[in-house]
Design a protein around this motif. Sequence first.
Motif, PDB file in Angstrom:
ATOM      1  N   LYS A 168      -7.228  10.608   0.316  1.00 38.61           N
ATOM      2  CA  LYS A 168      -7.650  10.562   1.703  1.00 38.61           C
ATOM      3  C   LYS A 168      -6.764  11.501   2.492  1.00 38.61           C
ATOM      4  CE  LYS A 168      -7.946   7.578   5.685  1.00 38.61           C
ATOM      5  NZ  LYS A 168      -7.512   8.741   6.464  1.00 38.61           N
TER       6      LYS A 168
ATOM      7  N   LEU B 156       0.882  -1.165   0.000  1.00 33.14           N
ATOM      8  CA  LEU B 156       0.000   0.000   0.000  1.00 33.14           C
ATOM      9  C   LEU B 156       0.913   1.205   0.000  1.00 33.14           C
ATOM     10  CD1 LEU B 156      -2.950   1.040   0.344  1.00 33.14           C
ATOM     11  CD2 LEU B 156      -2.580   0.949   2.795  1.00 33.14           C
ATOM     12  N   PHE B 157       0.738   2.086  -0.945  1.00 38.13           N
ATOM     13  CA  PHE B 157       1.604   3.263  -0.911  1.00 38.13           C
ATOM     14  C   PHE B 157       0.839   4.549  -1.164  1.00 38.13           C
ATOM     15  CE2 PHE B 157       2.234   3.427  -5.553  1.00 38.13           C
ATOM     16  CZ  PHE B 157       2.103   2.098  -5.922  1.00 38.13           C
ATOM     17  N   ILE B 158       1.433   5.616  -0.703  1.00 41.36           N
ATOM     18  CA  ILE B 158       0.805   6.925  -0.783  1.00 41.36           C
ATOM     19  C   ILE B 158       1.524   7.746  -1.832  1.00 41.36           C
ATOM     20  CG2 ILE B 158       0.053   8.922   0.528  1.00 41.36           C
ATOM     21  CD1 ILE B 158       0.609   7.357   3.058  1.00 41.36           C
TER      22      ILE B 158
ATOM     23  N   VAL C 227       3.321  -5.925   2.936  1.00 41.21           N
ATOM     24  CA  VAL C 227       2.959  -6.988   3.859  1.00 41.21           C
ATOM     25  C   VAL C 227       2.936  -8.300   3.095  1.00 41.21           C
ATOM     26  CG1 VAL C 227       1.137  -7.877   5.346  1.00 41.21           C
ATOM     27  CG2 VAL C 227       1.575  -5.448   5.279  1.00 41.21           C
TER      28      VAL C 227
ATOM     29  N   ARG D   9       5.077   7.381   0.820  1.00 35.38           N
ATOM     30  CA  ARG D   9       5.329   6.331   1.798  1.00 35.38           C
ATOM     31  C   ARG D   9       4.772   5.010   1.291  1.00 35.38           C
ATOM     32  NH1 ARG D   9       5.204   7.567   8.131  1.00 35.38           N
ATOM     33  NH2 ARG D   9       6.806   9.037   7.497  1.00 35.38           N
ATOM     34  N   PHE D  10       5.343   3.921   1.752  1.00 35.26           N
ATOM     35  CA  PHE D  10       4.812   2.622   1.330  1.00 35.26           C
ATOM     36  C   PHE D  10       4.921   1.622   2.461  1.00 35.26           C
ATOM     37  CE2 PHE D  10       8.999   0.824   1.046  1.00 35.26           C
ATOM     38  CZ  PHE D  10       9.808   1.866   0.651  1.00 35.26           C
ATOM     39  N   LEU D  11       4.106   0.584   2.368  1.00 36.31           N
ATOM     40  CA  LEU D  11       4.118  -0.469   3.374  1.00 36.31           C
ATOM     41  C   LEU D  11       3.831  -1.782   2.652  1.00 36.31           C
ATOM     42  CD1 LEU D  11       4.098  -1.156   6.483  1.00 36.31           C
ATOM     43  CD2 LEU D  11       1.646  -1.005   6.334  1.00 36.31           C
TER      44      LEU D  11
ATOM     45  N   LEU E  86      -4.381  12.401   5.315  1.00 35.88           N
ATOM     46  CA  LEU E  86      -3.444  11.606   6.104  1.00 35.88           C
ATOM     47  C   LEU E  86      -3.596  11.941   7.584  1.00 35.88           C
ATOM     48  CD1 LEU E  86      -0.280  11.980   3.856  1.00 35.88           C
ATOM     49  CD2 LEU E  86      -1.984  10.189   3.817  1.00 35.88           C
ATOM     50  N   ALA E  87      -3.304  10.962   8.403  1.00 37.05           N
ATOM     51  CA  ALA E  87      -3.449  11.164   9.843  1.00 37.05           C
ATOM     52  C   ALA E  87      -2.420  12.161  10.353  1.00 37.05           C
ATOM     53  CB  ALA E  87      -3.320   9.837  10.573  1.00 37.05           C
ATOM     54  N   TYR E  88      -1.339  12.290   9.637  1.00 39.16           N
ATOM     55  CA  TYR E  88      -0.333  13.295   9.971  1.00 39.16           C
ATOM     56  C   TYR E  88       0.392  13.628   8.676  1.00 39.16           C
ATOM     57  CZ  TYR E  88       2.290   8.921  10.009  1.00 39.16           C
ATOM     58  OH  TYR E  88       2.816   7.697   9.678  1.00 39.16           O
TER      59      TYR E  88
ATOM     60  N   VAL F  86       2.976  13.877   5.819  1.00 38.64           N
ATOM     61  CA  VAL F  86       4.147  13.125   5.404  1.00 38.64           C
ATOM     62  C   VAL F  86       4.846  13.959   4.333  1.00 38.64           C
ATOM     63  CG1 VAL F  86       4.974  11.018   4.320  1.00 38.64           C
ATOM     64  CG2 VAL F  86       2.992  10.938   5.821  1.00 38.64           C
TER      65      VAL F  86
ATOM     66  N   PHE G 152      -4.011   7.007  -2.139  1.00 44.34           N
ATOM     67  CA  PHE G 152      -3.593   5.667  -1.738  1.00 44.34           C
ATOM     68  C   PHE G 152      -3.696   4.703  -2.913  1.00 44.34           C
ATOM     69  CE2 PHE G 152      -2.928   5.589   2.854  1.00 44.34           C
ATOM     70  CZ  PHE G 152      -3.307   6.857   3.173  1.00 44.34           C
TER      71      PHE G 152
ATOM     72  N   TYR H 199      -3.184   0.617  -3.936  1.00 46.75           N
ATOM     73  CA  TYR H 199      -3.060  -0.734  -3.417  1.00 46.75           C
ATOM     74  C   TYR H 199      -2.574  -1.647  -4.520  1.00 46.75           C
ATOM     75  CZ  TYR H 199      -4.337  -5.157  -1.249  1.00 46.75           C
ATOM     76  OH  TYR H 199      -4.306  -6.423  -0.705  1.00 46.75           O
TER      77      TYR H 199
END
Lengths: 80, 168
Positions: free
Chosen positions: B47, B8-10, B92, B88-90, B49-51, B53, B61, B63
């Motif tokens: 979306k 998942l990356f932004i 999994v 940013r990316f994550l 962001l919660a903070y 970046v 976002f 996917y």
Amino acid sequence: MSTGGGKKFFFRRKVCTFCADKGVSLDYKDYALLRRFTTDRGRIIPRRISGCCAKHQRALTNAIKMARAIALLPFQAAED
Amino acid sequence: MLRKYETLFIVRPDLPEEQMANVKERATAAVNSRGGIEVTYQDWGKKRLAYPVKKVSKGNFVYFRYLAGGEAVSELERVLKVHDDVLRFLTVKLDERIDPASFSIEEDCKGIYPFNIRPREPSAERPAEEGDEEGSEGGEGRARRSSRWGGETAAEAPAGGEGSEEEN
């Protein structure tokens, strides 16, 4: 809240939300669900309060931390 | 045997079409060049962001799910890290040991909804409003659902909270 006042003990739901509802899976992408388990300042609600079982609280904690890493949940929410 | 991964990356929120296409091209090329198989690449929309970046407070976002080995992940992450438009990316790992021969992409994509906003079991609390969610990225759908969860929180968590505080 309505029970309020001087009562020392009152009913607390003991069953883990995730054990009770098998359909709900813990996923870091599901920030709306995870947000229910954080305080308004963004901290993870402890197990004694959320009522989660150890297994699910662990999974929940991991999920929340992952969601924080990808900016879906705050590390620390604004003060006001 | 391959592994199943999701990343998942932004991406910066205000990119023109061609730059979004460029991101997609590079990401998929990274995986394909290392013998990976693309399962799905979805744009989940903007979306907040919660903070912030990299001084950006909104993000687009994306996917990306794929079957690949570990080298593909390193390559993809290297590409994303270098790309200026990716904030940013994550990644999994979803599954070890997937046999590409018996793997059905359509079957695998069924359970994917943006931010898991999916029609849950139509129980008592969610009667009819489910219909207009259409399973795609829609700001309204998301907002509606989070307000639903918000409602439940009010009913559950604080009640438990006060209970245990008084016990202590």
